[in-house]
Design an enzyme around this catalytic site. Structure first.
Site, PDB file in Angstrom:
ATOM      1  CB  THR A  72      -1.053  -0.502   1.425  1.00 22.59           C
ATOM      2  OG1 THR A  72      -1.667  -0.777   0.967  1.00 22.59           O
ATOM      3  CG2 THR A  72      -1.496   1.384   1.271  1.00 22.59           C
ATOM      4  N   GLY A 199       5.774  -8.572   0.353  1.00 20.03           N
ATOM      5  CA  GLY A 199       6.746  -9.044   1.090  1.00 20.03           C
ATOM      6  C   GLY A 199       5.555 -10.099   1.317  1.00 20.03           C
ATOM      7  CG  HIS A 200       1.783  -9.913   3.433  1.00 20.35           C
ATOM      8  ND1 HIS A 200       0.072 -10.342   3.539  1.00 20.35           N
ATOM      9  CD2 HIS A 200       1.869  -8.270   2.666  1.00 20.35           C
ATOM     10  CE1 HIS A 200      -0.400  -9.388   2.981  1.00 20.35           C
ATOM     11  NE2 HIS A 200       0.553  -8.608   3.029  1.00 20.35           N
ATOM     12  CB  THR A 236      15.037   3.038  11.784  1.00 22.43           C
ATOM     13  OG1 THR A 236      15.449   3.994  12.112  1.00 22.43           O
ATOM     14  CG2 THR A 236      16.146   2.367  12.036  1.00 22.43           C
ATOM     15  CB  CYS A 324      -8.453  -5.772   1.589  1.00 21.22           C
ATOM     16  SG  CYS A 324      -6.919  -6.263   1.751  1.00 21.22           S
TER      17      CYS A 324
HETATM   18  N1  PLP Z   1      -2.066  -4.402  -4.175  1.00 21.45           N
HETATM   19  C1  PLP Z   1      -2.345  -5.911  -3.821  1.00 21.45           C
HETATM   20  C2  PLP Z   1      -3.090  -6.564  -5.796  1.00 21.45           C
HETATM   21  C3  PLP Z   1      -2.905  -6.977  -3.310  1.00 21.45           C
HETATM   22  O1  PLP Z   1      -3.078  -7.966  -3.310  1.00 21.45           O
HETATM   23  C4  PLP Z   1      -2.552  -6.202  -1.995  1.00 21.45           C
HETATM   24  C5  PLP Z   1      -3.196  -6.789  -0.761  1.00 21.45           C
HETATM   25  O2  PLP Z   1      -4.054  -7.969  -0.731  1.00 21.45           O
HETATM   26  C6  PLP Z   1      -2.298  -4.825  -2.252  1.00 21.45           C
HETATM   27  C7  PLP Z   1      -1.985  -3.946  -3.207  1.00 21.45           C
HETATM   28  C8  PLP Z   1      -1.617  -4.196  -0.424  1.00 21.45           C
HETATM   29  O3  PLP Z   1      -0.436  -4.775   0.208  1.00 21.45           O
HETATM   30  P1  PLP Z   1      -0.048  -4.876   1.963  1.00 21.45           P
HETATM   31  O4  PLP Z   1      -0.908  -6.226   2.424  1.00 21.45           O
HETATM   32  O5  PLP Z   1       1.537  -4.963   2.107  1.00 21.45           O
HETATM   33  O6  PLP Z   1      -0.128  -3.422   2.146  1.00 21.45           O
END
Ligand code: PLP
Length: 384
Positions: A72, A199-200, A236, A324
């Site tokens: 994000t 990363g996740h 940092t 989300c």
């Molecule tokens: N963009 C996409 C296509 C995603 O699937 C996600 C998370 O589900 C994000 C952005 C957001 O990533 P983060 O959770 O690392 O902010």
């Protein structure tokens, strides 16, 4: 009860190899990489190695890799930078099916007076490149189009998109959070200015991301403060997570091709098994052109949330629409953009697999799911 984790587009398990390389950075090498003393300063080489591992996965230069806190943040930084360096340009082009990281930012910018074009998709979630061409204007500051959709897995033709956008000299950003390491991406051949990675989604921890910035691209930081990341992102350095992400990218580079070929076979086994056992089911997305990990299926006349709750009783984790946006009972903006009929959109489930998914887990899901659908349909007020 053991967990059957089929929600890898929401987040993934940290790979054991990733955890192992991170451990010493918590236990012994806990200094601040920006310190003058050698105890902290020695961490610079760990960060440099990670930058190389990431660059190597996507055909970039190490200096084009900037560490952030998440996908994000990377998405936001790319868009905000483009607006800041071109203050006279007030138009953004994106798609109707982007992640909320982009959609919600664009809606916020609309309230501030920017004009946004949300490109439509067809029933399979595909873009019309002619519409993209038509949408580009002299005052377009940036085009932001994801490589693969997080809900359906549909892959957009990034190479052709880059050609169209760069012909007009417009900045191009791509959210590759879901696709990186799973489908090819070679920045030495693709003229894209910014990428967002997280990363996740690829077996590194939550809370670490990357913003790729092509060398020579005009840029303004979003987070200002310290001089970390050569002044491009203050804060940092999260050294353990940076090192973990580097390792995750190395694993994806070394084993991704075979891993995801196997994952696609398991995904197809699941999808075909469900289609055989259950009536009134529809697969959402561009079936011929999807992430190997993902299937999004609509079960007519029942609610996705009810299916999820019943799967949960068997330890099976999946998702209805995007993780989300779940919590709301509205069909997701992605399925609405694809015009999935109401009675089907409500019954949509996303199964997303990973390299840790086993055939036993798929078989168990195939055993459990059809009777759940049958039971819910008997109770459904929408039943045919
Ligand atoms: N963009 C996409 C296509 C995603 O699937 C996600 C998370 O589900 C994000 C952005 C957001 O990533 P983060 O959770 O690392 O902010």
């Amino acid at each position: 009860m053991s967990v059957i984790y089929l929600d890898n587009n929401a987040t993934t398990r940290v790979a054991p190899e990733v955890f192992e390389v991170m451990r010493p950075l918590f236990e012994e090498l806990y200094g601040n990489a920006s310190s003058m003393h050698s105890f902290g300063g020695q961490l610079g080489k760990y960060i440099a190695k990670s930058r190389e591992q990431i660059a190597n996965l996507i055909g970039a230069l190490p200096e084009e890799i900037v560490f952030t806190s998440c996908g994000t943040e990377s998405d936001t930084t790319a868009i905000m930078s483009a607006l800041e360096v071109q203050a006279n340009k007030r138009h953004i082009v994106t798609t109707a099916v982007e992640h909320p990281a982009i959609i919600n930012l664009c809606q916020h910018l609309e309230k501030k007076g920017y004009e946004i074009t949300y490109l439509p998709v067809d029933e399979q979630g595909r873009l019309d490149l002619f519409e993209l061409k038509k949408s580009l204007r002299d005052d377009t500051a940036i085009v932001s189009i994801m490589q693969a959709n997080n809900e359906t897995g549909t892959i957009f033709p990034l190479e052709e998109i880059a050609q169209i956008v760069k012909e007009k000299g417009i900045l191009l950003h791509s959210d590759v959070v879901q696709s990186v390491g799973k489908v090819p991406l070679d920045m030495s051949k693709m003229p894209i200015d910014f990428l967002a990675l997280s990363g996740h989604k690829l077996h590194a921890p939550k809370g670490i991301g990357v913003l790729y910035i092509r060398k020579g691209t005009r840029f303004r930081p979003f987070l200002r403060g310290g001089h970390q990341e050569r002044g491009r992102r203050a804060g940092t350095e999260n050294t353990p997570y940076i090192v973990g992400l580097g390792k995750a990218c190395e694993l994806a580079k070394e084993h991704g091709k075979e891993d995801y070929a196997r994952v696609a076979t398991l995904r197809d086994l699941l999808e075909q098994g469900i289609c055989k056992a259950v009536s009134d089911v529809k697969v959402n997305g561009d079936i011929a052109n999807r992430l190997p990990t993902t299937t999004n299926m609509s079960f007519g006349y029942i609610e996705g949330e009810s299916i999820l709750l019943m799967l949960d009783q068997y330890g099976i984790c999946a998702s209805s629409g995007s993780a989300c946006t779940s919590g709301s009972l509205e069909p997701s903006h992605v399925l609405r953009a694809m015009n999935v009929p109401f009675t089907f959109a409500h019954g949509s489930i996303r199964f997303s697999l990973s390299r840790y998914t086993t055939v036993e887990e798929i078989n168990k899901t195939l055993e459990v799911l059809p009777p759940i659908v049958e039971r819910l349909r008997l109770m459904s007020p929408f039943k045919k």
